[in-house]
Design a protein around this motif. Sequence first.
Motif, mmCIF file in Angstrom:
data_model
loop_
_atom_site.group_PDB
_atom_site.id
_atom_site.type_symbol
_atom_site.label_atom_id
_atom_site.label_comp_id
_atom_site.label_asym_id
_atom_site.label_seq_id
_atom_site.Cartn_x
_atom_site.Cartn_y
_atom_site.Cartn_z
ATOM 1 N N UNK A 79 0.815 -1.214 0.000
ATOM 2 C CA UNK A 79 0.000 0.000 0.000
ATOM 3 C C UNK A 79 0.848 1.263 0.000
ATOM 4 N N UNK A 80 2.167 1.105 -0.007
ATOM 5 C CA UNK A 80 3.055 2.262 0.084
ATOM 6 C C UNK A 80 3.786 2.558 -1.227
ATOM 7 N N UNK A 81 3.299 2.013 -2.341
ATOM 8 C CA UNK A 81 3.960 2.309 -3.621
ATOM 9 C C UNK A 81 3.911 3.803 -3.918
ATOM 10 N N UNK A 82 2.811 4.455 -3.533
ATOM 11 C CA UNK A 82 2.722 5.895 -3.730
ATOM 12 C C UNK A 82 3.719 6.645 -2.872
ATOM 13 N N UNK A 83 3.984 6.130 -1.674
ATOM 14 C CA UNK A 83 4.983 6.752 -0.801
ATOM 15 C C UNK A 83 6.372 6.650 -1.408
ATOM 16 N N UNK A 84 6.692 5.490 -1.988
ATOM 17 C CA UNK A 84 7.984 5.332 -2.664
ATOM 18 C C UNK A 84 8.101 6.306 -3.832
ATOM 19 N N UNK A 85 7.015 6.476 -4.580
ATOM 20 C CA UNK A 85 7.000 7.462 -5.664
ATOM 21 C C UNK A 85 7.282 8.865 -5.133
ATOM 22 N N UNK A 86 6.596 9.223 -4.056
ATOM 23 C CA UNK A 86 6.708 10.575 -3.511
ATOM 24 C C UNK A 86 8.099 10.863 -2.967
ATOM 25 N N UNK A 87 8.681 9.900 -2.253
ATOM 26 C CA UNK A 87 10.015 10.110 -1.711
ATOM 27 C C UNK A 87 11.041 10.237 -2.829
ATOM 28 N N UNK A 131 2.284 -7.976 5.401
ATOM 29 C CA UNK A 131 2.513 -6.952 4.372
ATOM 30 C C UNK A 131 1.458 -5.857 4.361
ATOM 31 N N UNK A 132 0.204 -6.227 4.591
ATOM 32 C CA UNK A 132 -0.862 -5.223 4.578
ATOM 33 C C UNK A 132 -0.634 -4.180 5.677
ATOM 34 N N UNK A 133 -0.412 -4.643 6.904
ATOM 35 C CA UNK A 133 -0.244 -3.713 8.020
ATOM 36 C C UNK A 133 1.073 -2.949 7.920
ATOM 37 N N UNK A 134 2.125 -3.635 7.484
ATOM 38 C CA UNK A 134 3.428 -2.979 7.376
ATOM 39 C C UNK A 134 3.389 -1.838 6.370
ATOM 40 N N UNK A 135 2.847 -2.110 5.188
ATOM 41 C CA UNK A 135 2.839 -1.082 4.144
ATOM 42 C C UNK A 135 1.791 -0.004 4.422
ATOM 43 N N UNK A 136 0.730 -0.374 5.147
ATOM 44 C CA UNK A 136 -0.237 0.644 5.564
ATOM 45 C C UNK A 136 0.418 1.608 6.538
ATOM 46 N N UNK A 137 1.210 1.076 7.466
ATOM 47 C CA UNK A 137 1.942 1.939 8.387
ATOM 48 C C UNK A 137 2.933 2.827 7.672
ATOM 49 N N UNK A 138 3.625 2.269 6.684
ATOM 50 C CA UNK A 138 4.569 3.066 5.885
ATOM 51 C C UNK A 138 3.851 4.168 5.131
ATOM 52 N N UNK A 139 2.656 3.866 4.645
ATOM 53 C CA UNK A 139 1.851 4.878 3.952
ATOM 54 C C UNK A 139 1.556 6.054 4.869
#
Length: 333
Positions: A79-87, A131-139
């Motif tokens: 769920x954090x692919x957008x965060x990787x894009x933004x960073x 993975x769901x909770x980890x990437x949600x937290x990263x988001x």
Amino acid sequence: MSLQTSTPAVTDLPRLIAAGAARYGLVLALVAVSAIFSAATPTFLTLANLQSVLVNNFTLLAIVSIAMTFAVSSGGIDLSVGTAMDFASFAFVSLVLAGQPVAIAALAGLAAGALVGAFNALLISGIGVSPFLATLGTLFIGRSVQQLLTNGGNPVYLSPSGVPEAFRVLGHGTIGGFPVPLAVAILIIAAAAVVFARTRFGRVILSIGIQPAVVRYSGIAASAHIAATFVIVGLIAAVAGLILTATVAVYIPSSGNAFLLNAIGATFIGTTLSPLGRPNVGGTVLGVLLLSIVANGLLLTDLNFYWQQVGTGTLIFAVLALSFINRKAAGRA
């Protein structure tokens, strides 16, 4: 002496038809949607519009969806692919503004995206968070960090006169008349296809997604493969962040999250192309193409933006539901 033939019995025809509809329902949907929009608006099938679909709708979503395909293939989600894009976008713009060479700024952007993936890998493989909770937290963490870095979410602009030529080429350049962003997307798609079809790493990732316990009992370092997968996801998403930034010459906090839901939708739509219902590169690409055509076609019909979202969601549901129904019918026949 009777001769045996390979012609299917009449009683097998329902099963074969259902199986074919289950596997190729995505292709049929793509053809049907294209036909509908071609009839609804005369500008849909023009060369200029088709180029616009590929460059403006398809390219970035395809890159992010390939990243998502890696995550889902391993049995998880990101769920954090957008965060990787933004960073990646923030690092890219910041270094270009600081006068650093575009190549150095691009490498820093890729490193920033990979760092997001590494953080997810630590949570998932190192600590054991799902993975769901980890990437949600990263988001959520990533969104807050971006707000802090930009004084509350202010965009970071590049002056038109201060945009280096190499920066412009990444977003708007062409190679022999072929758009650079689309060329990058095709290279990533091809590389992902090779990884899954021809490499041991790709086969292990697919196996983890199907039977993780069997992989672990086989002595394969499943955790290391999953960790590497999420780093790859962050790296691929970072490429999309660089292209997005080079296209609009501005960094807008959390703008990458706009691609998240469609990337998930395209990836799961793509599973309908697999006999086993598994993520696959070809299906993901067709899923992206379907969503891109729908977005473009609905825009050409001047439909209200919110109804466009309803239409896209309904289409995703219809394709997945049709595939599920046909698979059940094929299994009973």
